[in-house]
Design a protein around this motif. Structure first.
Motif, PDB file in Angstrom:
ATOM      1  N   LEU A   1       3.037  -6.221  -0.937  1.00  0.00           N
ATOM      2  CA  LEU A   1       1.322  -5.434  -1.669  1.00  0.00           C
ATOM      3  C   LEU A   1       1.316  -3.760  -0.294  1.00  0.00           C
ATOM      4  CD1 LEU A   1      -0.752  -8.670  -1.940  1.00  0.00           C
ATOM      5  CD2 LEU A   1       0.736  -7.565  -3.403  1.00  0.00           C
ATOM      6  N   TYR A   2       1.872  -4.001   0.475  1.00  0.00           N
ATOM      7  CA  TYR A   2       1.807  -2.411   1.168  1.00  0.00           C
ATOM      8  C   TYR A   2       1.931  -1.752   1.829  1.00  0.00           C
ATOM      9  CZ  TYR A   2      -2.182  -6.468   2.426  1.00  0.00           C
ATOM     10  OH  TYR A   2      -3.431  -6.599   2.770  1.00  0.00           O
ATOM     11  N   GLU A   3       1.494  -0.095   1.818  1.00  0.00           N
ATOM     12  CA  GLU A   3       2.379   1.170   2.190  1.00  0.00           C
ATOM     13  C   GLU A   3       1.754   1.251   3.323  1.00  0.00           C
ATOM     14  OE1 GLU A   3       5.399   2.333   0.851  1.00  0.00           O
ATOM     15  OE2 GLU A   3       5.396   0.768  -0.405  1.00  0.00           O
ATOM     16  N   GLU A   4       2.566   2.179   3.820  1.00  0.00           N
ATOM     17  CA  GLU A   4       2.685   2.903   5.614  1.00  0.00           C
ATOM     18  C   GLU A   4       1.835   4.461   5.194  1.00  0.00           C
ATOM     19  OE1 GLU A   4       5.180   3.517   8.339  1.00  0.00           O
ATOM     20  OE2 GLU A   4       5.204   0.992   8.975  1.00  0.00           O
ATOM     21  N   ASN A   5       0.453   4.893   5.259  1.00  0.00           N
ATOM     22  CA  ASN A   5       0.096   6.297   5.121  1.00  0.00           C
ATOM     23  C   ASN A   5       0.608   6.642   6.053  1.00  0.00           C
ATOM     24  OD1 ASN A   5      -1.378   5.136   7.194  1.00  0.00           O
ATOM     25  ND2 ASN A   5      -3.604   5.102   6.361  1.00  0.00           N
ATOM     26  N   GLU A   6       0.149   8.580   6.425  1.00  0.00           N
ATOM     27  CA  GLU A   6       0.759   8.979   7.170  1.00  0.00           C
ATOM     28  C   GLU A   6       0.548   8.569   8.523  1.00  0.00           C
ATOM     29  OE1 GLU A   6      -2.600  11.888   6.529  1.00  0.00           O
ATOM     30  OE2 GLU A   6      -1.266  13.018   5.980  1.00  0.00           O
ATOM     31  N   ASP A   7      -0.942   8.232   8.442  1.00  0.00           N
ATOM     32  CA  ASP A   7      -0.241   7.886   9.745  1.00  0.00           C
ATOM     33  C   ASP A   7      -0.199   6.424  10.881  1.00  0.00           C
ATOM     34  OD1 ASP A   7      -2.878   9.873   9.794  1.00  0.00           O
ATOM     35  OD2 ASP A   7      -4.401   8.884   8.998  1.00  0.00           O
ATOM     36  N   GLY A   8       0.684   6.496   9.866  1.00  0.00           N
ATOM     37  CA  GLY A   8       1.408   5.439  10.170  1.00  0.00           C
ATOM     38  C   GLY A   8       1.033   3.658  10.276  1.00  0.00           C
ATOM     39  N   GLN A   9      -0.053   3.817   9.389  1.00  0.00           N
ATOM     40  CA  GLN A   9      -1.774   1.989   9.343  1.00  0.00           C
ATOM     41  C   GLN A   9      -0.706   1.647   7.573  1.00  0.00           C
ATOM     42  OE1 GLN A   9      -5.070   3.690   9.687  1.00  0.00           O
ATOM     43  NE2 GLN A   9      -5.389   3.893  11.895  1.00  0.00           N
ATOM     44  N   LEU A  10      -1.165   0.546   7.327  1.00  0.00           N
ATOM     45  CA  LEU A  10      -0.740  -0.153   5.895  1.00  0.00           C
ATOM     46  C   LEU A  10      -1.287  -0.084   5.529  1.00  0.00           C
ATOM     47  CD1 LEU A  10       0.752  -3.606   7.719  1.00  0.00           C
ATOM     48  CD2 LEU A  10       2.453  -1.412   6.542  1.00  0.00           C
ATOM     49  N   VAL A  11      -1.885   0.037   4.100  1.00  0.00           N
ATOM     50  CA  VAL A  11      -2.819   0.385   3.164  1.00  0.00           C
ATOM     51  C   VAL A  11      -2.757  -0.415   1.914  1.00  0.00           C
ATOM     52  CG1 VAL A  11      -3.595   2.415   1.605  1.00  0.00           C
ATOM     53  CG2 VAL A  11      -3.422   2.931   4.091  1.00  0.00           C
ATOM     54  N   ARG A  12      -3.120  -1.629   1.008  1.00  0.00           N
ATOM     55  CA  ARG A  12      -2.906  -2.662   0.608  1.00  0.00           C
ATOM     56  C   ARG A  12      -2.795  -1.377  -0.495  1.00  0.00           C
ATOM     57  NH1 ARG A  12      -4.675  -7.190  -2.924  1.00  0.00           N
ATOM     58  NH2 ARG A  12      -3.705  -8.727  -2.157  1.00  0.00           N
ATOM     59  N   VAL A  13      -1.551  -1.307  -1.274  1.00  0.00           N
ATOM     60  CA  VAL A  13      -1.941  -0.438  -2.635  1.00  0.00           C
ATOM     61  C   VAL A  13      -1.603  -0.916  -3.668  1.00  0.00           C
ATOM     62  CG1 VAL A  13      -0.588   1.547  -1.438  1.00  0.00           C
ATOM     63  CG2 VAL A  13       0.386   0.393  -2.439  1.00  0.00           C
TER      64      VAL A  13
END
Length: 526
Positions: A171-183
């Motif tokens: 359910l999650y992907e890493e953003n450019e800052d390396g933080q997991l975001v629920r997409v």
């Protein structure tokens, strides 16, 4: 002047090298994307190349501006650097861009409106799913599997716990800052993401079909077990098991009028407590006969023909992956999800193993498909009546979920719906929509009448949809969506689970079908 010329020449050489490197990386990304082992797609690979070219042009213009700014005392260089950082923040290697303006705040507001649940409440929901009345079939699995059946109860708990965690990771992907975001929000979203862009809705259709089959089969099993329990509780009455199934269906027919589960949910806690008390009573009776336990009957070898059915029974008793995405999304602290999965599955493993072993030791080779049928007549009637009540009160939950999936897929899918909306403008269910709901209730009754075999149906469902939703699809989706972030042992676990799950699913399905054919051929009722 000579220093300025040298700077220009060195900058052009470094920019040319950077361009070649970026374009080669884009080609490699596109190649792996076409192989299917990254979240990136062909279009995203082309987008990467375009972004690299734009990035090069932007940096080349930036460097020229900086050189000009150096000639004027360096004014504005800091502002340009800040603009560059801001521009680069819109470029992400995972192919996802920043959310539209205002979308984050709107999402926060909507999420704040929804009541959140604690880890204990989430664990209670998972426990209800994996500690239901279908554990009554586990002693029958020990009958055909012996000690290997006990091992599979432990193994299935470990694997289902692991696949539940990796399903949530999808359910999650890493953003450019390396933080997991629920997409993503659901099992269907994960499946669609894996099949995009060539077949963007194929995965969702596959998951929906598997969910409908499992939910409808669960409803059928509740009718089957109700008829079975009532027939064995009152064998002296001139009422057959099929007749009891028809009576149970008549009681369940009002489920077709359900608009929501508020009325039914009030009984869920009472049902769970009643089932817990019943399990305690069964174990207490078994412990009272501990002197007669048949330890020598627990085999180290297996019944090759019937053991695959036991695998399906065990797997089906652990199925909870369908609702885990929505459950995790409604937790106050999603970071506690892994801990919650650990203790719920450890508790389930211990309780199921003890219940199955103690019950089998008590009745040994006389163990029946539903273990309460082995109890003495005086105790059996009381216990079975509680179980029938629980089965009837549990039926509306999978029925309503199946109806929702069917309605959203065929009647409420916007312009893509196959049939017209079954709800009127005032929100009321149309008469033909109500007829379809009643037809689904009658269908579960007909299946329960003509296939009144609890263990075989449970094994068939576990092999067909349980293994797919719990073993095959989570490991496959995890490999596809998280390939770039996986370590070698994660890849090994996922591939091993997929292979073992596939073998168990195929063999269990074949042997369950053979068992049903044999039951029909020789008119076996139990």
């Amino acid at each position: 002047m000579a220093a300025l010329i040298r700077n220009k020449i060195s900058n052009k050489l470094s920019n040319a090298a950077t361009t070649v490197t970026n374009k080669s990386q884009a080609k490699v990304s596109g190649m792996f994307a076409r192989m299917g082992f990254q979240a990136a797609t062909d279009e995203e690979a082309l987008g990467f190349a375009a972004c690299d070219d734009l990035d090069y042009d932007h940096r080349q213009g930036l460097q020229m501006d900086v050189m000009k700014a150096e000639g004027t005392g360096g004014e504005g260089a800091e502002d340009l650097a800040g603009d560059a950082t801001e521009g680069d923040s819109h470029y992400q290697r995972d192919g996802t861009g920043p959310p539209p303006a205002g979308s984050e705040s709107c999402g926060d507001l909507s999420s704040q409106d929804k009541p959140k649940i604690t880890a204990w409440e989430a664990g209670w929901n998972v426990t209800n799913a994996i500690q239901g009345m279908f554990v009554l079939g586990l002693p029958y699995a020990i009958l055909h599997g012996g000690y290997l059946g006990l091992f599979l109860i432990i193994f299935a708990a470990v694997v289902c716990c692991y696949t539940g965690k990796i399903l949530i990771a999808c359910l999650y992907e890493e953003n450019e800052d390396g933080q997991l975001v629920r997409v993503r929000d659901s099992y269907v979203d994960i499946a669609n993401a894996c099949c995009a862009p060539r077949f963007p809705s194929l995965g969702g259709h596959v998951v929906n079909v598997a969910q409908i089959i499992e939910l409808v089969m669960t409803c059928i099993l509740y009718v089957v077990v109700s008829g079975n329990l009532m027939y064995n509780s009152f064998p002296s009455l001139p009422v057959s098991q099929r007749s009891w199934a028809i009576i149970a269906t008549a009681v369940l027919l009002p489920c077709a009028f359900l608009k929501n589960l508020k009325a039914v949910s009030k009984f869920s806690l009472l049902c769970t407590l009643a089932h817990f008390i019943i399990n305690v009573l069964v174990i207490a009776y078994c412990l009272s006969r501990a002197r007669d336990w048949a330890w020598d009957k627990v085999k180290f070898y297996i019944d090759v023909k019937k053991f695959p059915i036991s695998i399906g029974i065990i797997v089906f008793s652990y199925t909870s992956q369908i609702f885990l995405p929505s459950l995790e999304g409604n937790m106050q602290k999603p970071s506690e999800f892994h801990c919650m999965m650990n203790w719920t599955h450890i508790a389930a493993c211990i309780l199921k193993g003890l219940f199955a072993l103690v019950a089998y030791l008590t009745w040994a080779d006389a163990t029946k498909e539903v273990i309460t049928d082995n109890l003495p007549g005086s105790i059996r009637a009381v216990v079975n009546l509680f179980l029938v009540s629980k089965a009837l009160l549990s039926y509306p939950l999978p029925f309503f979920a199946a109806v929702e999936v069917l309605e959203k897929s065929f009647f409420q899918d916007g312009g893509r719906a196959v049939f017209p909306d079954c709800y009127g403008g005032d929100g009321r269910l149309k008469s033909w929509g109500l007829s379809l709901r009643c037809g689904l209730v009658v269908f579960t009754m007909l299946m329960a009448i003509y296939v009144p075999h609890f263990a075989l149906l449970m094994g068939l469902t576990g092999s067909l949809t349980g293994a797919g939703l719990c073993f095959l699809l989570p490991s496959l989706f995890h490999l596809k969506l998280q390939w770039r972030n996986l370590l070698w042992h994660h890849v090994f676990f996922d591939v091993a689970i997929f292979v073992i799950g596939g073998i168990c699913s195929i063999s269990g399905f074949i042997h369950s079908m053979e068992g049903l054919i044999e039951a029909f051929k020789y008119n076996i009722h139990d």
